[in-house]
Design a protein around this motif. Structure first.
Motif, mmCIF file in Angstrom:
data_model
loop_
_atom_site.group_PDB
_atom_site.id
_atom_site.type_symbol
_atom_site.label_atom_id
_atom_site.label_comp_id
_atom_site.label_asym_id
_atom_site.label_seq_id
_atom_site.Cartn_x
_atom_site.Cartn_y
_atom_site.Cartn_z
ATOM 1 N N PHE A 1 -38.267 43.694 -3.559
ATOM 2 C CA PHE A 1 -37.591 44.514 -4.570
ATOM 3 C C PHE A 1 -37.359 45.963 -4.151
ATOM 4 C CE2 PHE A 1 -39.977 41.219 -6.864
ATOM 5 C CZ PHE A 1 -38.939 40.600 -7.544
ATOM 6 N N ASP A 2 -37.815 46.374 -2.975
ATOM 7 C CA ASP A 2 -37.685 47.780 -2.599
ATOM 8 C C ASP A 2 -37.106 47.935 -1.190
ATOM 9 O OD1 ASP A 2 -38.102 50.491 -1.877
ATOM 10 O OD2 ASP A 2 -39.700 50.668 -3.349
ATOM 11 N N ARG A 3 -37.915 47.688 -0.176
ATOM 12 C CA ARG A 3 -37.532 47.764 1.238
ATOM 13 C C ARG A 3 -37.134 49.167 1.691
ATOM 14 N NH1 ARG A 3 -34.009 42.312 2.744
ATOM 15 N NH2 ARG A 3 -35.382 40.810 1.700
ATOM 16 N N SER A 4 -37.622 50.202 1.038
ATOM 17 C CA SER A 4 -37.298 51.571 1.454
ATOM 18 C C SER A 4 -38.539 52.224 2.040
ATOM 19 C CB SER A 4 -36.775 52.392 0.274
ATOM 20 O OG SER A 4 -37.790 52.573 -0.698
ATOM 21 N N ARG A 5 -38.311 53.137 2.997
ATOM 22 C CA ARG A 5 -39.433 53.858 3.586
ATOM 23 C C ARG A 5 -40.109 54.765 2.566
ATOM 24 N NH1 ARG A 5 -37.017 56.839 8.650
ATOM 25 N NH2 ARG A 5 -35.477 57.359 7.040
ATOM 26 N N SER A 6 -39.303 55.390 1.714
ATOM 27 C CA SER A 6 -39.895 56.259 0.693
ATOM 28 C C SER A 6 -40.739 55.454 -0.290
ATOM 29 C CB SER A 6 -38.788 57.004 -0.053
ATOM 30 O OG SER A 6 -37.903 56.095 -0.690
ATOM 31 N N GLY A 7 -40.275 54.253 -0.637
ATOM 32 C CA GLY A 7 -41.052 53.408 -1.538
ATOM 33 C C GLY A 7 -42.374 52.974 -0.927
ATOM 34 N N LEU A 8 -42.353 52.633 0.360
ATOM 35 C CA LEU A 8 -43.587 52.246 1.040
ATOM 36 C C LEU A 8 -44.548 53.424 1.149
ATOM 37 C CD1 LEU A 8 -45.200 50.110 2.615
ATOM 38 C CD2 LEU A 8 -43.982 50.850 4.672
ATOM 39 N N GLY A 9 -44.027 54.590 1.543
ATOM 40 C CA GLY A 9 -44.898 55.757 1.675
ATOM 41 C C GLY A 9 -45.495 56.204 0.353
ATOM 42 N N LEU A 10 -44.667 56.241 -0.693
ATOM 43 C CA LEU A 10 -45.184 56.637 -2.000
ATOM 44 C C LEU A 10 -46.157 55.602 -2.551
ATOM 45 C CD1 LEU A 10 -42.003 58.120 -3.721
ATOM 46 C CD2 LEU A 10 -44.063 59.335 -3.041
ATOM 47 N N GLY A 11 -45.887 54.323 -2.303
ATOM 48 C CA GLY A 11 -46.806 53.288 -2.768
ATOM 49 C C GLY A 11 -48.181 53.416 -2.135
ATOM 50 N N VAL A 12 -48.224 53.661 -0.831
ATOM 51 C CA VAL A 12 -49.511 53.841 -0.146
ATOM 52 C C VAL A 12 -50.216 55.100 -0.651
ATOM 53 C CG1 VAL A 12 -50.585 54.255 2.087
ATOM 54 C CG2 VAL A 12 -48.770 52.556 1.889
ATOM 55 N N THR A 13 -49.462 56.188 -0.821
ATOM 56 C CA THR A 13 -50.064 57.431 -1.313
ATOM 57 C C THR A 13 -50.636 57.249 -2.711
ATOM 58 O OG1 THR A 13 -48.476 58.709 -0.004
ATOM 59 C CG2 THR A 13 -49.628 59.858 -1.773
ATOM 60 N N ILE A 14 -49.896 56.579 -3.576
ATOM 61 C CA ILE A 14 -50.372 56.335 -4.936
ATOM 62 C C ILE A 14 -51.624 55.462 -4.914
ATOM 63 C CG2 ILE A 14 -49.795 55.158 -7.099
ATOM 64 C CD1 ILE A 14 -46.868 56.044 -6.537
ATOM 65 N N ALA A 15 -51.652 54.450 -4.061
ATOM 66 C CA ALA A 15 -52.823 53.575 -3.969
ATOM 67 C C ALA A 15 -54.059 54.350 -3.534
ATOM 68 C CB ALA A 15 -52.538 52.430 -3.001
ATOM 69 N N VAL A 16 -53.906 55.238 -2.561
ATOM 70 C CA VAL A 16 -55.051 56.020 -2.073
ATOM 71 C C VAL A 16 -55.552 56.974 -3.157
ATOM 72 C CG1 VAL A 16 -55.770 57.740 -0.380
ATOM 73 C CG2 VAL A 16 -54.376 55.807 0.342
ATOM 74 N N LEU A 17 -54.632 57.722 -3.775
ATOM 75 C CA LEU A 17 -55.045 58.691 -4.789
ATOM 76 C C LEU A 17 -55.667 57.998 -6.005
ATOM 77 C CD1 LEU A 17 -52.059 61.215 -4.722
ATOM 78 C CD2 LEU A 17 -54.325 61.481 -3.713
ATOM 79 N N ALA A 18 -55.048 56.912 -6.469
ATOM 80 C CA ALA A 18 -55.589 56.207 -7.635
ATOM 81 C C ALA A 18 -56.947 55.588 -7.328
ATOM 82 C CB ALA A 18 -54.605 55.123 -8.083
ATOM 83 N N THR A 19 -57.143 55.108 -6.111
ATOM 84 C CA THR A 19 -58.443 54.540 -5.736
ATOM 85 C C THR A 19 -59.523 55.622 -5.734
ATOM 86 O OG1 THR A 19 -57.358 52.838 -4.403
ATOM 87 C CG2 THR A 19 -59.682 53.269 -3.958
ATOM 88 N N LEU A 20 -59.206 56.801 -5.208
ATOM 89 C CA LEU A 20 -60.183 57.890 -5.206
ATOM 90 C C LEU A 20 -60.539 58.321 -6.627
ATOM 91 C CD1 LEU A 20 -58.820 60.096 -2.264
ATOM 92 C CD2 LEU A 20 -60.808 58.573 -2.247
ATOM 93 N N ILE A 21 -59.538 58.404 -7.499
ATOM 94 C CA ILE A 21 -59.813 58.776 -8.893
ATOM 95 C C ILE A 21 -60.678 57.724 -9.573
ATOM 96 C CG2 ILE A 21 -58.734 59.190 -11.137
ATOM 97 C CD1 ILE A 21 -56.355 60.378 -9.647
ATOM 98 N N THR A 22 -60.387 56.459 -9.321
ATOM 99 C CA THR A 22 -61.182 55.390 -9.921
ATOM 100 C C THR A 22 -62.616 55.417 -9.411
ATOM 101 O OG1 THR A 22 -59.174 54.054 -10.038
ATOM 102 C CG2 THR A 22 -61.265 52.917 -10.338
ATOM 103 N N GLN A 23 -62.798 55.659 -8.116
ATOM 104 C CA GLN A 23 -64.151 55.782 -7.572
ATOM 105 C C GLN A 23 -64.917 56.906 -8.270
ATOM 106 O OE1 GLN A 23 -65.639 53.842 -5.410
ATOM 107 N NE2 GLN A 23 -64.229 53.107 -3.833
#
Length: 261
Positions: free
Chosen positions: A188-210
């Motif tokens: 549904f995406d296939r964009s570099r910006s989508g991949l980069g933002l998705g990884v960044t969001i995953a890292v930040l949200a994981t740190l907040i959850t921890q």
């Protein structure tokens, strides 16, 4: 014979101190005079914000700002609904445990979870199209609402699989959900910006959850990645891609942001 008007202008009288000069031409009906068109002197002060010239040069704050507010409200509501549905699923499967004193809503969820998820969805949904414009890579892959709805359905299915599927260990579940999340991005995406933002969001949200789990706000059963489940970053990644697609779809037909120059 010569006209009297030309005679008076061409031959000055004897008592005049010098030749008569024609008055400066008046400004044309649709334009401005040469004095008005002349640029200001280097040392002259610029017109302040309250002057008529500054008010005429200020860009209108109409359609673009209204469209931004509408998109923010829609994304906030989407985040609230997804938080209620997905958090309820996690609680029913005993994946997420909240203290009894914070279970205060009819949806059996902590009161602060939906507003926080709604705010995060609004930020992420606005960030994706802004990043596309900043990189000069407009996202044109599967830009229709049918594709967005399928993306939402796949995201809900991934979250449901995290609570429903039983694997021999959490590593197998995490690898499976990671493959499903990357498949969602590729489908549904296939964009570099989508991949980069998705990884960044995953890292930040994981740190907040921890941080939240460490401070006892809530907890996960059988944590295997410090205080949380190892598959949680996959959920955050797929959620970021899903909300980003919603934000991109809402931004279609967006009027250009007015410039001050």
């Amino acid at each position: 014979m010569p006209r009297l008007h030309d005679h008076l202008w061409s031959r000055p009288s004897a008592g005049a101190a010098g030749p008569l000069r024609r008055p400066p031409p008046a400004a044309r009906p649709g334009g401005m005079s040469a004095a008005a068109r002349r640029p200001p002197a280097p040392g002259a002060p610029e017109p302040g914000p309250g002057t008529p010239a500054a008010a005429a040069a200020a860009p209108p704050a109409g359609p673009w700002h209204h469209h931004l507010v509408r998109r923010s409200l829609v994304l906030f509501l989407v985040g609230v609904v997804l938080a209620l549905v997905l958090n309820l699923l996690q609680i029913q499967r005993n994946v997420t445990l909240f203290p009894d004193e914070v279970m205060a809503t009819v949806f059996s969820s902590a009161w602060w979870v939906p507003p926080c998820c709604g705010t995060a969805a609004a930020v992420v949904g606005l960030l994706y199209p802004c990043m596309d414009r900043h990189l000069g890579e407009p996202h044109k892959f599967k830009r229709e609402w049918a594709s967005v709805m399928r993306c939402i359905a796949v995201f809900v299915g991934i979250n449901h699989a995290s609570a429903k599927l039983d694997f021999a260990n959490n590593v197998q579940l995490s690898l499976t959900l990671a493959a499903l999340s990357l498949g969602l991005w590729w489908t549904f995406d296939r964009s570099r910006s989508g991949l980069g933002l998705g990884v960044t969001i995953a890292v930040l949200a994981t740190l907040i959850t921890q941080f939240l789990v460490y401070n006892g706000v809530y907890q996960y059963t059988s944590p295997d990645f410090l205080y949380i489940r190892s598959w949680l970053p996959c959920i955050f990644f797929s959620g970021g891609v899903t909300v980003g697609n919603i934000g991109r779809q809402l931004a279609m037909g967006l009027p250009e942001k007015p410039h001050s120059d």
